[in-house]
Design an enzyme around this catalytic site. Structure first.
Site, mmCIF file in Angstrom:
data_model
loop_
_atom_site.group_PDB
_atom_site.id
_atom_site.type_symbol
_atom_site.label_atom_id
_atom_site.label_comp_id
_atom_site.label_asym_id
_atom_site.label_seq_id
_atom_site.Cartn_x
_atom_site.Cartn_y
_atom_site.Cartn_z
ATOM 1 N N GLU A 1 0.645 -1.188 -0.029
ATOM 2 C CA GLU A 1 -0.165 -0.027 0.137
ATOM 3 C C GLU A 1 0.788 1.229 0.018
ATOM 4 O OE1 GLU A 1 -3.962 -1.606 2.083
ATOM 5 O OE2 GLU A 1 -2.576 -1.190 3.292
ATOM 6 N N CYS B 1 3.502 8.497 0.719
ATOM 7 C CA CYS B 1 4.197 7.668 1.961
ATOM 8 C C CYS B 1 4.424 6.460 1.505
ATOM 9 C CB CYS B 1 3.152 7.680 3.268
ATOM 10 S SG CYS B 1 3.478 6.338 4.249
ATOM 11 N N CYS C 1 6.390 -6.357 7.190
ATOM 12 C CA CYS C 1 7.629 -5.903 8.178
ATOM 13 C C CYS C 1 8.006 -7.223 9.090
ATOM 14 C CB CYS C 1 7.290 -4.651 9.032
ATOM 15 S SG CYS C 1 8.665 -4.226 9.930
ATOM 16 N N CYS D 1 6.194 -4.555 16.308
ATOM 17 C CA CYS D 1 5.937 -3.421 17.343
ATOM 18 C C CYS D 1 4.427 -3.585 17.661
ATOM 19 C CB CYS D 1 6.079 -1.963 16.245
ATOM 20 S SG CYS D 1 7.844 -1.793 16.043
ATOM 21 N N CYS E 1 1.364 -1.816 15.934
ATOM 22 C CA CYS E 1 1.432 -1.375 14.442
ATOM 23 C C CYS E 1 0.914 -2.650 13.683
ATOM 24 C CB CYS E 1 2.910 -1.272 14.180
ATOM 25 S SG CYS E 1 3.074 -1.140 11.982
ATOM 26 N N SER F 1 11.934 6.807 7.717
ATOM 27 C CA SER F 1 11.632 6.536 9.135
ATOM 28 C C SER F 1 12.288 5.196 9.579
ATOM 29 C CB SER F 1 10.390 6.375 9.396
ATOM 30 O OG SER F 1 9.918 6.265 10.535
ATOM 31 N N CYS G 1 -1.070 6.099 9.680
ATOM 32 C CA CYS G 1 0.193 5.346 10.118
ATOM 33 C C CYS G 1 -0.326 4.276 10.934
ATOM 34 C CB CYS G 1 1.034 6.337 11.331
ATOM 35 S SG CYS G 1 1.561 7.907 10.585
#
Ligand code: SAH
Ligand code: SF4
Length: 419
Positions: free
Chosen positions: A126, A139, A146, A150, A153, A243, A385
């Site tokens: 995305e 973004c 990933c 976390c 997330c 980031s 986010c």
């Protein structure tokens, strides 16, 4: 991953992934390639060595400055070479599976990358466009899913992970510029919200989509080189922000080679809590992380590191946390970005109350830091986010099937199979 597994101390779901090598996904599209990759592609169809530099420059202009979709547009390239190019390659973009437009003008695209093998339908990622009056921020994702976990997330819950190639990272910008009409002579779709300051519709890039960019540093740096090239996409490196959750050993290299802005997902001021929220902290703790920040090249008051801090109700949002944050960042040219937690289906946290966020922000502000609270954008389309998680999950079953049949699915990994 289960809570028990997290508690047992998993930092990530699998070891660092190897980088899928250079060429365009699927082999045939030239879109997204670096200058060297384009050169190789031209050599491969017999363009003589002495012409290569000039031909690369021509292709570069058409692909990255004009946004050409067809070799026929390349009027300064001879007919014969155009025909050769068209026979061997395409200018295809990854497929846009869906586009969602938020009430606030934010756009989210689900993008399907070219297939890497006969049984691979193509990984999905995305990409989100956030328009404002004087800038447009894209973004981008650096990985499918990933490997880190976390706890707040959504992307971290996705179990299928692979690195994106540099071409796949660049292609996200190309897809966005196609969709919002950001090429010379193109126009935005009717009613679209785009910046009105006369600049590019995509003026800024943030590597804040899916994935940990510094687990895919080679491809991220190569993609940044393409995106910031002065003869093509021409994005300023100062308007590109990477980031990271804190991959300390890669930070210096990013600064030295890509020279972009840096954002750190800090989210906690004590190791005990950060170990839980951002598990990579167990490898590289807060002190190591902040030392690496101090050493980041080119810092000044005009060039600050952004510290991202997600506001989790009753977890990391007390006055004491705010004061400790200020103490920790002393001496680092910093901006603090407070992010209201964006919930996702099954998340175990709540966003701090508005008064709490304001109070936290005030303490930080009084200490001399700009502390904008990031307005959640695109919440209604799960584009904010940490809400990104693609349907690529569904590919997991297929990846397992391929493994069972001994068919290598290049770069496709099925992670864990207990849940
Ligand atoms: N992996 C990188 C970049 C992608 S995440 C990193 O972690 O920095 C982009 C930002 O969104 C990070 O600061 C991340 O911590 C934050 N984020 C993740 N999930 C979130 C959520 N549910 N609500 C708000 N912010 C979130
Ligand atoms: Fe990965 Fe960043 Fe999400 Fe952590 S916050 S799981 S590093 S994408």
């Amino acid at each position: 991953m289960s809570d028990a597994a997290r508690a047992a101390g998993f930092v990530e779901k699998t070891a660092e992934l190897t980088v899928a090598a250079g060429a365009a996904p699927g082999g045939a599209s030239l879109v997204g390639l670096t200058r060297d990759q384009l050169k190789d592609s031209l050599s491969a169809i017999g363009v003589p060595e002495r012409e290569l530099k000039m031909r690369v420059a021509q292709l570069w202009h058409w692909i990255y400055f004009r946004g050409a979709k067809d070799f026929a547009e390349m009027t300064n390239v001879g007919k014969e070479l155009r025909a050769k190019l068209a026979a061997a390659y395409t200018l295809a973009r990854p497929q846009v599976v869906s586009e969602q437009v938020s009430k606030d003008g934010t756009r989210k695209w689900l993008i399907r990358m070219a297939s890497t093998g006969p049984l691979d339908k193509g990984a999905e990622i995305e990409c989100v466009y956030i328009p404002e009056v004087d800038r447009g921020t894209l973004c981008v994702s650096s990985q499918v899913g990933c490997t880190l976990t976390c706890s707040f997330c959504h992307t971290g819950t996705q179990r299928l992970v692979r690195n994106l190639t540099s071409a796949e990272i660049v292609a996200q910008l190309i897809v966005a510029r196609d969709a919002i009409g950001d090429w010379p002579g193109a126009t935005p779709p009717e009613g679209a919200f785009v910046p009105t300051d006369g600049g590019r519709f995509v003026s800024n890039i943030v590597f804040m989509g899916m994935g940990e960019p510094l687990y895919n540093t080679d491809n991220v740096i190569a993609a940044i080189d393409v995106m910031s090239d002065g003869e093509g996409l021409t994005l300023s490196r100062r308007r590109i922000t990477v980031s990271t959750s804190g991959v300390v050993p890669q930070m210096e290299r990013l600064g030295a080679e890509a020279n972009t802005m840096l954002a750190i997902s800090l989210h906690a001021v004590r190791d005990e809590l950060r170990d839980e929220l951002v598990p990579i902290n167990r490898k590289y703790d807060i002190k190591q992380l902040l030392d690496a920040c101090r050493a980041y090249p080119g810092l000044s008051n005009a060039r600050r590191i952004t510290f991202e801090y997600v506001m989790l109700k009753g977890v990391n949002d007390s006055d004491a946390d705010a004061r400790e944050l200020v103490r920790l960042l002393k001496g680092i040219p910093a901006k603090i970005n407070l992010i209201p937690f964006n919930p996702w289906p099954g998340s175990k946290y709540e966003c701090s109350d508005w008064e709490r966020i304001e109070r936290f922000s005030e303490i930080v502000f009084r200490a001399g830091y700009a502390s904008p609270v990031r307005t959640p954008r695109g919440r209604d389309i799960l584009a904010a986010c940490g809400q990104l998680k693609s349907e690529t999950e569904k590919l997991r079953a297929r990846a397992r099937m391929m493994a069972e049949q001994g068919i290598g699915a290049e770069g496709v990994y099925a992670l864990g199979d207990s849940e």
